[in-house]
Scaffold this active site. Structure first.
Site, short mmCIF file in Angstrom:
data_model
loop_
_atom_site.label_atom_id
_atom_site.label_comp_id
_atom_site.label_asym_id
_atom_site.label_seq_id
_atom_site.Cartn_x
_atom_site.Cartn_y
_atom_site.Cartn_z
N GLU A 283 52.45 35.68 -47.49
CA GLU A 283 52.86 36.93 -48.14
C GLU A 283 53.58 37.85 -47.16
O GLU A 283 54.53 38.54 -47.54
CB GLU A 283 51.62 37.62 -48.74
CG GLU A 283 51.03 36.81 -49.90
CD GLU A 283 49.74 37.40 -50.43
OE1 GLU A 283 48.73 37.38 -49.70
OE2 GLU A 283 49.74 37.88 -51.58
N GLU B 211 44.38 30.91 -51.83
CA GLU B 211 43.36 31.84 -52.31
C GLU B 211 42.48 31.28 -53.42
O GLU B 211 41.29 31.58 -53.48
CB GLU B 211 44.02 33.16 -52.78
CG GLU B 211 44.47 34.06 -51.65
CD GLU B 211 45.88 33.78 -51.17
OE1 GLU B 211 46.43 32.69 -51.49
OE2 GLU B 211 46.45 34.63 -50.47
N ALA C 247 44.69 36.51 -44.56
CA ALA C 247 43.80 37.66 -44.35
C ALA C 247 42.56 37.13 -43.66
O ALA C 247 42.21 35.95 -43.79
CB ALA C 247 43.44 38.29 -45.69
N GLY D 226 47.75 35.52 -46.89
CA GLY D 226 48.40 36.75 -46.44
C GLY D 226 49.52 36.50 -45.44
O GLY D 226 50.43 37.32 -45.32
#
Ligand code: CO8
Length: 258
Positions: free
Chosen positions: A117, A137, A69, A114
């Site tokens: 993911e 993270e 992200a 992300g």
């Protein structure tokens, strides 16, 4: 398909394979809000387009699939907006998983946070030899927020998933293959993905659609809500401010545990 996108590209070949490329190579294809919105739009369009039989997702350039992200945007989040951002990403990745046409990730470099993911939300994954997977993270004072706490244990088991999530360590393509996170490692992941899709597309189309539906039917969705709630709470900790500041200022974080 006539839609034009700014942060992704869509190409459809004569066999009906759509290639969705995340296209922010200067930022290692980090997922900002615009990319997420365009990913949602493209997958909604793909689902209703009968000419598209299968999908390959990849990243522009030779360095990254997706490096996570966009940390710059994460910095603005508080409890409420963090939970909502997590839920929004979860829903878009769910849309990808819910596609009833085979979706394969050709992982051509960094697949972090992300990005890992996103790869996990695809049905199949082929890693390039240079691929690097990780869920960093916790180093930002966060947890994975786009479904990683749910999909990684499903794919590799709780022990290996916890080790990756708690250490934030990066693993190679070969390690990812060994633990079952990817299907295959290839010198050319896009070509290998296309070959795998070609094999699948020779089979009965209805059977393919229903097989994907059956495999995903058993999932327990409640963990996603918990993930989004915790993600939001962490967005109001000092550790989150410190972790993201340290990344943006290119220094090591000093966490206070508050
Ligand atoms: N966000 C924003 N910018 C990024 C990101 C990112 N995730 N990753 C790389 N970039 C940018 C860098 O800031 C840099 O920009 P600039 O040239 O303007 O300084 C450019 O991309 C190139 O990156 P580097 O110079 O850092 O390249 P290196 O080869 O030195 O390093 C790495 C490559 C190791 C991949 C490094 O860039 C890195 O560590 N990136 C961050 C990886 C990361 O921590 N990802 C996880 C982010 S958190 C996350 O994904 C949470 C998901 C759930 C969210 C839920 C709700 C919102």
């Amino acid at each position: 398909m006539s839609e034009s996108y700014n942060t992704i590209t869509l190409e459809i070949d004569e066999r009906g394979v759509a290639t969705v490329t995340i296209n922010r190579p200067k930022k290692l294809n980090a997922l900002n809000d615009k990319v997420l919105n365009e990913l949602a739009d493209v997958f909604k369009a793909i689902q209703v387009d009968d000419d598209i039989k299968a999908v390959m997702v990849t990243g522009a350039g030779d360095k990254a699939f997706v490096a996570g992200a966009d940390i710059k945007e994460l910095r603005e989040l508080d409890n409420r907006s963090g939970r909502m951002a997590s839920q929004k990403g979860q829903q878009i990745f769910q849309l990808i998983e819910d596609t009833r046409k085979p979706v394969i990730a050709a992982v051509n470099g960094f697949a972090l946070g992300g990005g890992a993911e996103l790869a996990m939300a695809c049905h199949l994954r082929i890693a390039g030899e240079n691929a690097v997977f990780g869920l960093p993270e916790v180093g930002l004072g966060l947890i994975p927020g786009y479904g990683g706490t749910q999909r990684l244990p499903e794919l590799v088991g709780k022990a290996r998933a916890l080790e990756m999530i708690l250490t934030g360590k990066q693993i190679s393509a070969d390690e990812a293959k060994q633990m079952g996170l990817v299907n295959e490692v290839s010198e050319n992941p896009e070509e290998a993905s296309m070959q795998l899709l070609q094999t699948i597309l020779k089979k009965g189309p209805i059977a393919i659609r229903e097989a994907i539906k059956a495999v995903y039917h058993s999932g327990n969705r409640s963990g996603y809500q918990i993930e989004a709630d915790i993600f939001g709470q962490l967005c109001e900790t000092d550790d989150f401010i410190e972790g993201t500041s340290a990344f943006l200022e290119k220094r090591k974080p000093e966490f206070s545990g508050k």
